[in-house]
Scaffold this motif. Sequence first.
Motif, PDB file in Angstrom:
ATOM      1  N   PRO A 261      29.945 -12.522  18.189  1.00  0.00           N
ATOM      2  CA  PRO A 261      29.504 -11.755  17.014  1.00  0.00           C
ATOM      3  C   PRO A 261      30.264 -12.103  15.740  1.00  0.00           C
ATOM      4  O   PRO A 261      29.730 -11.947  14.638  1.00  0.00           O
ATOM      5  CB  PRO A 261      29.768 -10.306  17.427  1.00  0.00           C
ATOM      6  CG  PRO A 261      29.787 -10.313  18.920  1.00  0.00           C
ATOM      7  CD  PRO A 261      30.356 -11.646  19.298  1.00  0.00           C
TER       8      PRO A 261
ATOM      9  N   ASN B 161      29.170  -6.856  25.216  1.00  0.00           N
ATOM     10  CA  ASN B 161      28.560  -5.620  25.711  1.00  0.00           C
ATOM     11  C   ASN B 161      28.530  -5.669  27.241  1.00  0.00           C
ATOM     12  O   ASN B 161      27.855  -6.523  27.824  1.00  0.00           O
ATOM     13  CB  ASN B 161      27.144  -5.479  25.151  1.00  0.00           C
ATOM     14  CG  ASN B 161      26.501  -4.157  25.519  1.00  0.00           C
ATOM     15  OD1 ASN B 161      26.905  -3.494  26.462  1.00  0.00           O
ATOM     16  ND2 ASN B 161      25.485  -3.772  24.757  1.00  0.00           N
TER      17      ASN B 161
ATOM     18  N   THR C 171      22.150  -6.974  14.837  1.00  0.00           N
ATOM     19  CA  THR C 171      23.246  -7.006  15.818  1.00  0.00           C
ATOM     20  C   THR C 171      22.806  -7.788  17.050  1.00  0.00           C
ATOM     21  O   THR C 171      21.669  -7.664  17.507  1.00  0.00           O
ATOM     22  CB  THR C 171      23.658  -5.591  16.254  1.00  0.00           C
ATOM     23  OG1 THR C 171      22.521  -4.914  16.804  1.00  0.00           O
ATOM     24  CG2 THR C 171      24.210  -4.794  15.080  1.00  0.00           C
ATOM     25  N   PHE C 172      23.706  -8.576  17.547  1.00  0.00           N
ATOM     26  CA  PHE C 172      23.480  -9.295  18.805  1.00  0.00           C
ATOM     27  C   PHE C 172      24.855  -9.451  19.470  1.00  0.00           C
ATOM     28  O   PHE C 172      25.488 -10.492  19.401  1.00  0.00           O
ATOM     29  CB  PHE C 172      22.821 -10.649  18.555  1.00  0.00           C
ATOM     30  CG  PHE C 172      22.283 -11.282  19.814  1.00  0.00           C
ATOM     31  CD1 PHE C 172      21.040 -10.919  20.303  1.00  0.00           C
ATOM     32  CD2 PHE C 172      23.029 -12.211  20.515  1.00  0.00           C
ATOM     33  CE1 PHE C 172      20.539 -11.481  21.471  1.00  0.00           C
ATOM     34  CE2 PHE C 172      22.535 -12.790  21.675  1.00  0.00           C
ATOM     35  CZ  PHE C 172      21.291 -12.425  22.164  1.00  0.00           C
ATOM     36  N   ASP C 173      25.290  -8.365  20.104  1.00  0.00           N
ATOM     37  CA  ASP C 173      26.644  -8.315  20.663  1.00  0.00           C
ATOM     38  C   ASP C 173      26.632  -8.384  22.192  1.00  0.00           C
ATOM     39  O   ASP C 173      27.496  -7.810  22.853  1.00  0.00           O
ATOM     40  CB  ASP C 173      27.341  -7.032  20.215  1.00  0.00           C
ATOM     41  CG  ASP C 173      26.592  -5.779  20.674  1.00  0.00           C
ATOM     42  OD1 ASP C 173      25.432  -5.906  21.125  1.00  0.00           O
ATOM     43  OD2 ASP C 173      27.172  -4.676  20.582  1.00  0.00           O
TER      44      ASP C 173
ATOM     45  N   THR D 121      22.191  -7.532   7.182  1.00  0.00           N
ATOM     46  CA  THR D 121      23.437  -6.954   7.685  1.00  0.00           C
ATOM     47  C   THR D 121      23.220  -5.955   8.817  1.00  0.00           C
ATOM     48  O   THR D 121      24.175  -5.616   9.530  1.00  0.00           O
ATOM     49  CB  THR D 121      24.182  -6.255   6.539  1.00  0.00           C
ATOM     50  OG1 THR D 121      23.306  -5.286   5.915  1.00  0.00           O
ATOM     51  CG2 THR D 121      24.620  -7.276   5.488  1.00  0.00           C
ATOM     52  N   SER D 122      21.995  -5.487   9.010  1.00  0.00           N
ATOM     53  CA  SER D 122      21.732  -4.525  10.091  1.00  0.00           C
ATOM     54  C   SER D 122      21.483  -5.200  11.442  1.00  0.00           C
ATOM     55  O   SER D 122      21.380  -4.521  12.461  1.00  0.00           O
ATOM     56  CB  SER D 122      20.523  -3.658   9.733  1.00  0.00           C
ATOM     57  OG  SER D 122      19.352  -4.452   9.572  1.00  0.00           O
TER      58      SER D 122
ATOM     59  N   HIS E 190      23.888 -12.237   9.295  1.00  0.00           N
ATOM     60  CA  HIS E 190      24.516 -11.374   8.291  1.00  0.00           C
ATOM     61  C   HIS E 190      24.719 -12.121   6.978  1.00  0.00           C
ATOM     62  O   HIS E 190      24.521 -11.544   5.888  1.00  0.00           O
ATOM     63  CB  HIS E 190      25.858 -10.844   8.817  1.00  0.00           C
ATOM     64  CG  HIS E 190      25.719  -9.792   9.857  1.00  0.00           C
ATOM     65  ND1 HIS E 190      26.799  -9.209  10.487  1.00  0.00           N
ATOM     66  CD2 HIS E 190      24.608  -9.206  10.403  1.00  0.00           C
ATOM     67  CE1 HIS E 190      26.372  -8.315  11.350  1.00  0.00           C
ATOM     68  NE2 HIS E 190      25.047  -8.304  11.334  1.00  0.00           N
TER      69      HIS E 190
ATOM     70  N   GLU F 188      25.082 -13.777  15.122  1.00  0.00           N
ATOM     71  CA  GLU F 188      25.110 -12.523  14.378  1.00  0.00           C
ATOM     72  C   GLU F 188      25.704 -12.716  12.981  1.00  0.00           C
ATOM     73  O   GLU F 188      25.181 -12.200  11.987  1.00  0.00           O
ATOM     74  CB  GLU F 188      25.908 -11.472  15.153  1.00  0.00           C
ATOM     75  CG  GLU F 188      25.934 -10.116  14.478  1.00  0.00           C
ATOM     76  CD  GLU F 188      26.626  -9.055  15.326  1.00  0.00           C
ATOM     77  OE1 GLU F 188      27.344  -8.216  14.738  1.00  0.00           O
ATOM     78  OE2 GLU F 188      26.456  -9.088  16.565  1.00  0.00           O
ATOM     79  N   LYS F 189      26.799 -13.463  12.879  1.00  0.00           N
ATOM     80  CA  LYS F 189      27.421 -13.713  11.570  1.00  0.00           C
ATOM     81  C   LYS F 189      26.497 -14.518  10.669  1.00  0.00           C
ATOM     82  O   LYS F 189      26.404 -14.267   9.463  1.00  0.00           O
ATOM     83  CB  LYS F 189      28.750 -14.438  11.744  1.00  0.00           C
ATOM     84  CG  LYS F 189      29.508 -14.652  10.433  1.00  0.00           C
ATOM     85  CD  LYS F 189      30.831 -15.336  10.676  1.00  0.00           C
ATOM     86  CE  LYS F 189      31.615 -15.456   9.366  1.00  0.00           C
ATOM     87  NZ  LYS F 189      30.874 -16.170   8.316  1.00  0.00           N
TER      88      LYS F 189
END
Length: 299
Positions: free
Chosen positions: A135, A158, A152-154, A149-150, A144, A140-141
């Motif tokens: 992330p 996770n 997410t791919f964590d 910015t909303s 962004h 994801e970065k």
Amino acid sequence: MTQFNGPAQYGFAERWLPRLVLAPSFLLTLVFVYGFIAWNGYLSFTASRLLPNYEWVGLAQYETLFANERAWVAVKNLFIFGGLFIGGGMAMGILLAVFLDQKIRGEGVLRTLYLYPMALSFIVTGTAWKWMLNPGLGLEKLVHDWGFTSFTFDWLVNPDMSIYTVVIAGIWQSSGFVMALFLAGLRGIDDSIIKAAQIDGASLPRIYWRIVLPALRPVFFSTLMILAHIAIKSFDLVMALTGGGPGFSSDVPATFMYASAFTRGQMGVGAASAMMMLATVAAIVVPYLYSELRGSRNA
């Protein structure tokens, strides 16, 4: 004077020379493969911990293994990873093979690109995907930085989704290999069968679904056996990508065995886990070999 008996000596050499050449390899395999499998099996019935201990304890190590929560997480992850890895890899490989079978322009370049992941080791694949899915510096970065910015791919961090990152990397690695197998099978099918079906009015997708792919049943079974074997003994991909974490959420039996035997001082439990992996592989391979030998005898 010794009389030279040409045909007899040549017959003796032809009969025994191949055996003498293969004997060292056979002996080394017998000792360092099957010998160590037998030794590992014996250790699984002993009180071995940090070092081998040949005190016989029967099935105690297997009872400890089956009572271990981490072991059951590893088994669950094996079914998740194995099912998605085999199914996804075969589906992607078949689609790529059908796509290339259309004699498209630039087929050689595309085939090379699709086969490229197969040339990499699982360590390289796992490291590359670890960077891409991180992330803080990967996908994801990048999104962004584009202003979303909303997003997410964590999945990598996770615990509930980490095993699926291993699936993604595994499918990417294996799909080119599956494509090569099925493309070779597709190129071996007589074009007249396809042309005859087209004359009868069958569409191209229907031809592949009803005629071509069923004719590739041996390729299906061979690919299934290979991918299942890879899935069961997967170790390097998991270690390079997630290290079995976060925590032990992405553990598979191979990483559990390694952690038990070499990091937690439970050599007996690790040996028992290795024997269960061997039994799983045998449960898949032995029926397949039996069916193949039976089919060749009937033929």
